[in-house]
Design a protein around this motif. Structure first.
Motif, PDB file in Angstrom:
ATOM      1  N   UNK A  38       0.809  -1.217   0.000  1.00  0.00           N
ATOM      2  CA  UNK A  38       0.000   0.000   0.000  1.00  0.00           C
ATOM      3  C   UNK A  38       0.838   1.261   0.000  1.00  0.00           C
ATOM      4  N   UNK A  39       1.908   1.287   0.784  1.00  0.00           N
ATOM      5  CA  UNK A  39       2.776   2.476   0.839  1.00  0.00           C
ATOM      6  C   UNK A  39       3.517   2.658  -0.479  1.00  0.00           C
ATOM      7  N   UNK A  40       3.999   1.568  -1.077  1.00  0.00           N
ATOM      8  CA  UNK A  40       4.659   1.672  -2.382  1.00  0.00           C
ATOM      9  C   UNK A  40       3.728   2.268  -3.433  1.00  0.00           C
ATOM     10  N   UNK A  41       2.474   1.857  -3.416  1.00  0.00           N
ATOM     11  CA  UNK A  41       1.501   2.414  -4.359  1.00  0.00           C
ATOM     12  C   UNK A  41       1.338   3.917  -4.158  1.00  0.00           C
ATOM     13  N   UNK A  42       1.240   4.342  -2.900  1.00  0.00           N
ATOM     14  CA  UNK A  42       1.063   5.775  -2.644  1.00  0.00           C
ATOM     15  C   UNK A  42       2.278   6.565  -3.117  1.00  0.00           C
ATOM     16  N   UNK A  43       3.470   6.005  -2.980  1.00  0.00           N
ATOM     17  CA  UNK A  43       4.677   6.697  -3.438  1.00  0.00           C
ATOM     18  C   UNK A  43       4.675   6.831  -4.962  1.00  0.00           C
ATOM     19  N   UNK A 499       6.119  12.690   1.307  1.00  0.00           N
ATOM     20  CA  UNK A 499       5.538  11.350   1.207  1.00  0.00           C
ATOM     21  C   UNK A 499       6.618  10.307   0.926  1.00  0.00           C
ATOM     22  N   UNK A 500       7.562  10.631   0.034  1.00  0.00           N
ATOM     23  CA  UNK A 500       8.636   9.688  -0.288  1.00  0.00           C
ATOM     24  C   UNK A 500       9.545   9.459   0.918  1.00  0.00           C
ATOM     25  N   UNK A 501       9.899  10.545   1.615  1.00  0.00           N
ATOM     26  CA  UNK A 501      10.757  10.403   2.804  1.00  0.00           C
ATOM     27  C   UNK A 501      10.028   9.603   3.879  1.00  0.00           C
ATOM     28  N   UNK A 502       8.732   9.925   4.087  1.00  0.00           N
ATOM     29  CA  UNK A 502       7.951   9.198   5.078  1.00  0.00           C
ATOM     30  C   UNK A 502       7.813   7.726   4.753  1.00  0.00           C
ATOM     31  N   UNK A 503       7.658   7.409   3.461  1.00  0.00           N
ATOM     32  CA  UNK A 503       7.581   6.010   3.051  1.00  0.00           C
ATOM     33  C   UNK A 503       8.875   5.269   3.340  1.00  0.00           C
TER      34      UNK A 503
END
Length: 593
Positions: A38-43, A499-503
């Protein structure tokens, strides 16, 4: 119960295990795997929003044929948004909170050997696992995964020929969710029966930790609302495959007049949101219960307003089932009915505020132990308050009409439901990891994980409120066709960087989790000096939890920093320690809790 325990094989330990502790770990690890997806998709889709015309080899590597020269196509963008929402709401937050911590803590904290039905508990997990596999498989079908948004509104979801993502991907989505709902219902019924029937001697309902109250009420909400989503999904399957018209009427596709008549997509909205809004609290209430336990333990103070907290959980549960219409203010709803839903929605702010103020009052003048679990719990209180305040705006029908389907909505529900619930899950993992694996997680990695996560969470969702107020619509894969939004492009880039750093910051947690599982410092029996029953069990797991007799409870769960003489500031702590286990008998003349 005999102290003799038979030797387990791999199959009996991991495949057919009926031990609630093992099943909780299975839910957690499966939920973490789904969370990574899910996180990869959001990135990926955040990169598309920030730099819509740029080519990325990363997009090509992950999406293959669903892109052109490294640029994501619109159908795939909507599919990623759809599956991201589905995975995070149902497969990460529901599994990571109810599935994991209800299974782990209910028997341990009420003094039971196991769940009421270990067999049904095992079935619940494996149904969840199967539904997860089907959802992942849907990513690889030829036409692409479901693309109707995580709310799967008809007619897009009801007509296989509507868009590529309405075909086999949508069918697999529905099958996966039907199995997921069966898993949740079996689990919820098990939790309710266990809490009612298997409490140990002395464990009155008013002595239950707030974690158990939260899991118990959450299970009741699930039993009430999940069957409605199952009904909505079955009717949608009938419309897709058997020619019925529950949600369809007067449909035209490419000039062709379809034969459907008499149905209404608004019916689906009512059925979906009757589950959809309680679902917010199905994932949030367990996180709030976990936070209650952790804040009290690490403040070394009794939780403030125990009975008020129970009342607020019950009020939230009731009100959550009568506010679903605030998701439908622009669906043509009668204005009077809209005002009713506005009233009930604003009412829910009262019990929510009770919880927030009680957390803050518990923290006030406490002897704070700022370990990673405590920091994530305090972070939850922060994001819960922030997201809740924006909910007051969206709960008002007159205001909601102006900002419906903008990034303001995205910011609100991600803060109040997504970030808050995930912070509760992280807090629970850090706090109960010693009970799950017999080892301690690394504090330094935990601090890095927390500070990067909360900074990036606010870096992503705080600016979204402003671009939402400026009118930027959500779910658009590119805004370049709308010159009025050109000035917002730089803000979208900033949001994407956060978002990328948070992921990537979640790598600290994943590494910490799996390394600590095998190489972490060995835990003592009660590393946090907590009062609840789970810390009276041996560090080494045994089936049945306690060797010999089940402990008897004499007091509530929050006797922290209790003095021999409550009226004397110089009085020593009861039993010489700033905590008193629930199994400790009352002293002569001591007031029962």
């Amino acid at each position: 119960m005999s102290d003799h325990h038979h030797k387990e094989t791999f199959v009996t330990k991991y495949i057919f295990s009926q031990d609630h502790k093992m099943i909780s770990k299975q839910f957690l690890v499966t939920g973490m795997f789904m969370g990574i997806i899910g996180v990869l998709m959001s990135m990926l889709f955040r990169m598309q929003i920030a730099w819509p015309e740029k080519s990325f080899s990363l997009v090509e590597a992950f999406l293959g044929p669903h892109q052109t020269d490294g640029i994501m196509n619109p159908d795939m963008y909507l599919a990623l948004v759809t599956i991201h929402g589905t995975i995070m709401v149902f497969f990460v937050l529901t599994a990571g909170l109810s599935g994991t911590f209800s299974n782990l803590l209910i028997p341990l904290q009420i003094g039971a050997r196991d769940m009421a039905s270990g067999f049904l508990n095992m079935i619940s997990y494996w149904l969840f696992f199967i539904s997860s596999i089907i959802m992942v498989i849907s990513l690889f079908v030829e036409a692409g995964p479901a693309s109707a948004g995580w709310t799967i509104y008809p007619p897009l979801s009801a007509l296989p020929q509507a868009i590529p993502g309405s075909g086999m991907g949508m069918t697999l989505w529905l099958v996966s969710m039907a199995i997921f709902i069966a898993s949740s219902l079996i689990g919820s019924l098990n939790y309710i029966v266990t809490v009612f029937n298997l409490r140990t001697k002395g464990m009155k309902m008013t002595r239950l930790p707030l974690t158990i109250w939260a899991f118990f009420i959450t299970a009741i909400i699930g039993v009430v609302s999940f069957p409605v989503l199952l009904s909505a999904s079955l009717l949608l399957i009938f419309d897709r495959s058997f020619g019925t018209s529950f949600y369809l009427s007067d449909i035209f596709i490419s000039g062709e007049v379809l034969h459907y008549q008499g149905g209404s997509p608004v019916l689906f909205e009512h059925l979906f949101w009757f589950l959809g809004h309680p679902e917010v609290y199905i994932v949030l209430l367990p996180a709030l219960g976990i936070t209650s336990e952790i804040i009290s333990t690490n403040s070394r103070k009794p939780i403030f307003g125990y009975r008020a907290m129970i009342g607020s959980i019950m009020a939230i549960a009731f009100l959550s089932t009568i506010v679903w219409g605030h998701h439908m203010f622009i669906s043509g709803m009668n204005p009077f009915l809209g005002s009713v839903f506005t009233f009930t929605t604003l009412l829910i702010a009262i019990p929510s505020a009770v919880k927030a103020f009680n957390y803050i009052t518990t923290l006030w003048k406490g002897n704070l132990q700022l370990n990673p679990a405590m920091l994530f719990s305090i972070g939850l209180v922060s994001t819960f308050v922030t997201g809740g305040l924006t909910g007051l705006v969206l709960g008002d029908s007159a205001l909601d009409i102006a900002i419906h389907d903008t990034y303001f909505v995205v910011a609100h529900f991600h803060l109040v439901m997504g970030v808050s619930a995930i912070f509760g899950m992280f807090a629970g993992v850090y706090h109960w990891f010693p009970k799950m694996y017999g080892r301690m997680m690394n504090k330094t990695l935990g601090y890095w994980h927390f500070w990067l996560s909360i900074i990036c969470a606010y870096g992503v969702f705080w600016p979204m409120h402003f671009i939402g107020l400026a009118g930027l619509p959500r779910r658009y894969y590119s805004n370049t066709a709308f010159p009025m939004f050109d000035d917002l492009s730089d803000i979208n880039i900033v949001i994407t960087i956060f978002a990328l750093v948070g992921g990537f910051a979640q790598i600290f947690f994943i590494a910490n989790f799996f390394i600590s599982m095998y190489r972490g410092e060995k835990a003592t029996q009660n590393p946090w000096k907590s009062n609840t029953l789970e810390w009276t069990t041996p560090v080494e797991h045994i089936h049945g939890n306690w060797p010999g007799k089940i402990p008897e409870v004499h007091r509530w769960a929050y006797d922290y920093s209790k003095k021999v003489d409550a009226n004397d500031d110089d009085s020593d702590y009861l039993h010489g320690q700033d905590f008193v286990l629930q199994t400790t008998p009352l002293l002569d003349g001591e007031e029962p809790s």
